[in-house]
Write an enzyme that holds these catalytic residues in place. Structure first.
Site, PDB file in Angstrom:
ATOM      1  N   SER A 118      53.448   5.856 -70.940  1.00 12.93           N
ATOM      2  CA  SER A 118      53.109   6.224 -72.129  1.00 12.93           C
ATOM      3  C   SER A 118      53.299   7.712 -72.021  1.00 12.93           C
ATOM      4  O   SER A 118      53.594   8.293 -73.181  1.00 12.93           O
ATOM      5  CB  SER A 118      51.667   6.224 -72.489  1.00 12.93           C
ATOM      6  N   HIS A 139      59.103   1.412 -73.788  1.00 15.45           N
ATOM      7  CA  HIS A 139      57.756   1.546 -74.024  1.00 15.45           C
ATOM      8  C   HIS A 139      57.547   0.568 -75.058  1.00 15.45           C
ATOM      9  O   HIS A 139      57.690   0.672 -76.336  1.00 15.45           O
ATOM     10  CB  HIS A 139      57.525   3.056 -74.778  1.00 15.45           C
ATOM     11  N   GLU A 151      59.978   1.655 -78.020  1.00 11.52           N
ATOM     12  CA  GLU A 151      60.396   2.940 -78.066  1.00 11.52           C
ATOM     13  C   GLU A 151      61.332   2.964 -76.879  1.00 11.52           C
ATOM     14  O   GLU A 151      60.828   2.688 -75.431  1.00 11.52           O
ATOM     15  CB  GLU A 151      59.163   4.007 -77.908  1.00 11.52           C
ATOM     16  N   ASN A 189      53.803   8.952 -78.925  1.00 11.38           N
ATOM     17  CA  ASN A 189      52.385   9.865 -78.681  1.00 11.38           C
ATOM     18  C   ASN A 189      52.289  11.244 -79.014  1.00 11.38           C
ATOM     19  O   ASN A 189      51.186  11.840 -79.240  1.00 11.38           O
ATOM     20  CB  ASN A 189      51.995   9.649 -77.093  1.00 11.38           C
TER      21      ASN A 189
HETATM   22  N1  LIG Z   1      47.391  -0.187 -72.356  1.00  9.71           N
HETATM   23  C1  LIG Z   1      47.847   0.394 -73.439  1.00  9.71           C
HETATM   24  O1  LIG Z   1      47.580   0.392 -74.626  1.00  9.71           O
HETATM   25  C2  LIG Z   1      49.457   0.826 -73.138  1.00  9.71           C
HETATM   26  C3  LIG Z   1      50.402   1.182 -74.255  1.00  9.71           C
HETATM   27  C4  LIG Z   1      51.756   1.588 -73.822  1.00  9.71           C
HETATM   28  C5  LIG Z   1      51.996   2.056 -72.584  1.00  9.71           C
HETATM   29  N2  LIG Z   1      50.882   1.846 -71.644  1.00  9.71           N
HETATM   30  C6  LIG Z   1      51.323   2.202 -70.153  1.00  9.71           C
HETATM   31  O2  LIG Z   1      51.666   0.973 -69.433  1.00  9.71           O
HETATM   32  C7  LIG Z   1      51.570   1.120 -68.044  1.00  9.71           C
HETATM   33  C8  LIG Z   1      50.315   0.225 -67.785  1.00  9.71           C
HETATM   34  O3  LIG Z   1      49.132   0.316 -68.327  1.00  9.71           O
HETATM   35  P1  LIG Z   1      47.782  -0.657 -68.447  1.00  9.71           P
HETATM   36  O4  LIG Z   1      46.942  -0.471 -69.639  1.00  9.71           O
HETATM   37  O5  LIG Z   1      48.378  -2.200 -68.453  1.00  9.71           O
HETATM   38  O6  LIG Z   1      47.110  -0.615 -67.093  1.00  9.71           O
HETATM   39  P2  LIG Z   1      46.063  -1.569 -66.343  1.00  9.71           P
HETATM   40  O7  LIG Z   1      45.329  -0.675 -65.730  1.00  9.71           O
HETATM   41  O8  LIG Z   1      45.658  -2.684 -67.208  1.00  9.71           O
HETATM   42  O9  LIG Z   1      46.959  -2.292 -65.176  1.00  9.71           O
HETATM   43  C9  LIG Z   1      47.854  -1.672 -64.323  1.00  9.71           C
HETATM   44  C10 LIG Z   1      48.055  -2.486 -63.090  1.00  9.71           C
HETATM   45  O10 LIG Z   1      48.995  -2.064 -62.181  1.00  9.71           O
HETATM   46  C11 LIG Z   1      48.578  -2.590 -60.744  1.00  9.71           C
HETATM   47  N3  LIG Z   1      49.179  -1.771 -59.892  1.00  9.71           N
HETATM   48  C12 LIG Z   1      48.692  -0.242 -59.596  1.00  9.71           C
HETATM   49  N4  LIG Z   1      49.821  -0.047 -58.657  1.00  9.71           N
HETATM   50  C13 LIG Z   1      50.707  -0.887 -58.344  1.00  9.71           C
HETATM   51  C14 LIG Z   1      51.839  -0.885 -57.335  1.00  9.71           C
HETATM   52  N5  LIG Z   1      52.027   0.049 -56.707  1.00  9.71           N
HETATM   53  N6  LIG Z   1      52.403  -1.816 -57.459  1.00  9.71           N
HETATM   54  C15 LIG Z   1      52.148  -3.125 -58.307  1.00  9.71           C
HETATM   55  N7  LIG Z   1      51.063  -3.165 -59.113  1.00  9.71           N
HETATM   56  C16 LIG Z   1      50.491  -1.884 -59.339  1.00  9.71           C
HETATM   57  C17 LIG Z   1      47.329  -2.551 -60.974  1.00  9.71           C
HETATM   58  O11 LIG Z   1      46.599  -3.476 -59.830  1.00  9.71           O
HETATM   59  C18 LIG Z   1      46.920  -2.959 -62.295  1.00  9.71           C
HETATM   60  O12 LIG Z   1      46.774  -4.575 -62.374  1.00  9.71           O
HETATM   61  C19 LIG Z   1      50.818   2.569 -67.900  1.00  9.71           C
HETATM   62  O13 LIG Z   1      51.967   3.297 -67.623  1.00  9.71           O
HETATM   63  C20 LIG Z   1      50.634   2.963 -69.500  1.00  9.71           C
HETATM   64  O14 LIG Z   1      50.360   4.431 -69.634  1.00  9.71           O
HETATM   65  C21 LIG Z   1      49.791   1.427 -71.861  1.00  9.71           C
END
Ligand SMILES: NC(=O)c1ccc[n+]([C@@H]2O[C@H](COP(=O)([O-])OP(=O)(O)OC[C@H]3O[C@@H](n4cnc5c(N)ncnc54)[C@H](O)[C@@H]3O)[C@@H](O)[C@H]2O)c1
Length: 281
Positions: A118, A139, A151, A189
């Site tokens: 993000s 994104h 995005e 963002n």
């Molecule tokens: N949640 C949102 O609304 C949203 C929207 C757009 C983008 N994002 C981006 O998406 C990404 C994930 O966000 P999320 O909300 O799904 O997070 P989340 O915390 O729900 O999930 C992250 C997952 O990554 C795993 N993980 C951590 N390190 C790892 C590794 N080295 N190898 C493999 N797996 C690993 C964790 O175990 C976890 O299951 C982030 O970069 C976030 O900024 C989130």
């Protein structure tokens, strides 16, 4: 482009895996945490059921979609065949830089490496690899199977070919890709977070209460959700960390996070996920 590896099976990773599998791609879903993988498969099953009840998919489509997803805890095994990796691991710069360095070593040379970050610079992530021209931001928005936008973020060195490939691929997922350059907050963002921050300042300065601020923006601007409720849904800790990226990245005080936001995060009031933010859940 047939084999897609999705790294991280949390909120975003499971939605990204679901979407690629629904549109006929073979998906390797990788997470270091086996429980996260189990939860992801359950979430995908439930979300497919929702699509069936809305008559978007059939029971047969559901079985085919689930059949195309294989889970891995071992990164090497999960990316061996990848044409594209979409990284959706925890939003932490150290984690992402380490992962991309490893992905560069493990993936075939043709593999495109995309990040769903993000807020972290795609150019910086790309610099951790020896294939910066094949690194790009993809994104997706939450919930991924529903939201139309992707995005597409072009890093400083991302090639035109790779950008076009990702645009075409996003269209195959029935999404609308929008290509933007890599600057703090990208577009989504950079515009959304200052609006949320201003809504928090409006509350902090006592101009109006939570319901009044959200109602003005919902009924006056036709936003489906007020900015304070949206902040609760995104997570106040996430909002704060993105504002800090904007503040630091541009060096402009207009992005400084409101002290009320900083206080709420310090107090553990993170929004929906903690049971309380601007609203109670
Ligand atoms: N949640 C949102 O609304 C949203 C929207 C757009 C983008 N994002 C981006 O998406 C990404 C994930 O966000 P999320 O909300 O799904 O997070 P989340 O915390 O729900 O999930 C992250 C997952 O990554 C795993 N993980 C951590 N390190 C790892 C590794 N080295 N190898 C493999 N797996 C690993 C964790 O175990 C976890 O299951 C982030 O970069 C976030 O900024 C989130």
């Amino acid at each position: 482009m047939q084999h897609i590896s999705v790294i991280g099976s949390g909120t975003m990773g499971n939605g990204i895996a679901h979407t690629f599998a629904q549109f006929g791609f073979d998906v390797a879903l990788v997470d270091i945490n086996p429980i996260a993988l189990e939860n992801a498969l359950t979430a995908i099953g439930n979300n497919l059921d929702r699509q069936i009840s809305k008559e978007i998919l059939s029971e047969e489509d559901k079985q085919h979609t689930l059949g195309r997803i294989t889970t891995y805890t071992d990164l090497r095994a999960g990316v061996r065949q990848a044409d594209l990796v979409v990284e959706a691991a925890t939003e932490n710069e150290g984690v992402k830089l380490g992962l991309f360095k490893e992905l560069d070593e493990l993936c075939p040379s043709h593999t495109i490496l995309a990040s769903n970050t993000s807020s972290i610079s795609i150019t910086k992530i790309a610099a951790a690899t020896r294939r910066a021209d094949q690194v790009i931001g993809m994104h997706f928005m939450n919930p991924v199977p529903v939201m139309k936008l992707v995005e597409v973020i072009k890093g400083y060195a991302t090639s035109e070919d790779v950008t076009n490939t990702i645009i075409t691929l996003s269209e195959k997922l029935n999404k609308v890709p929008v290509a933007v350059n890599d600057y703090p907050g990208f577009v989504a963002n950079r515009i959304l977070m200052p609006m949320i921050n201003e809504a928090i300042y409006t509350l902090y300065e006592g101009v109006a209460d939570v319901e009044a601020i959200d109602t003005v923006m919902k009924l006056g601007m036709a936003h489906p959700m007020g900015p304070l409720q949206l902040a609760d849904f995104i997570g106040l800790d996430i909002c704060l960390s993105i504002l800090r990226v904007l503040h630091e990245g541009f060096g402009n005080p207009k992005y400084a996070p409101c002290p009320l936001l900083v206080n709420m995060v310090a107090a553990g009031k993170l929004g929906k996920k903690s049971g309380q933010g601007f609203y109670r859940y």
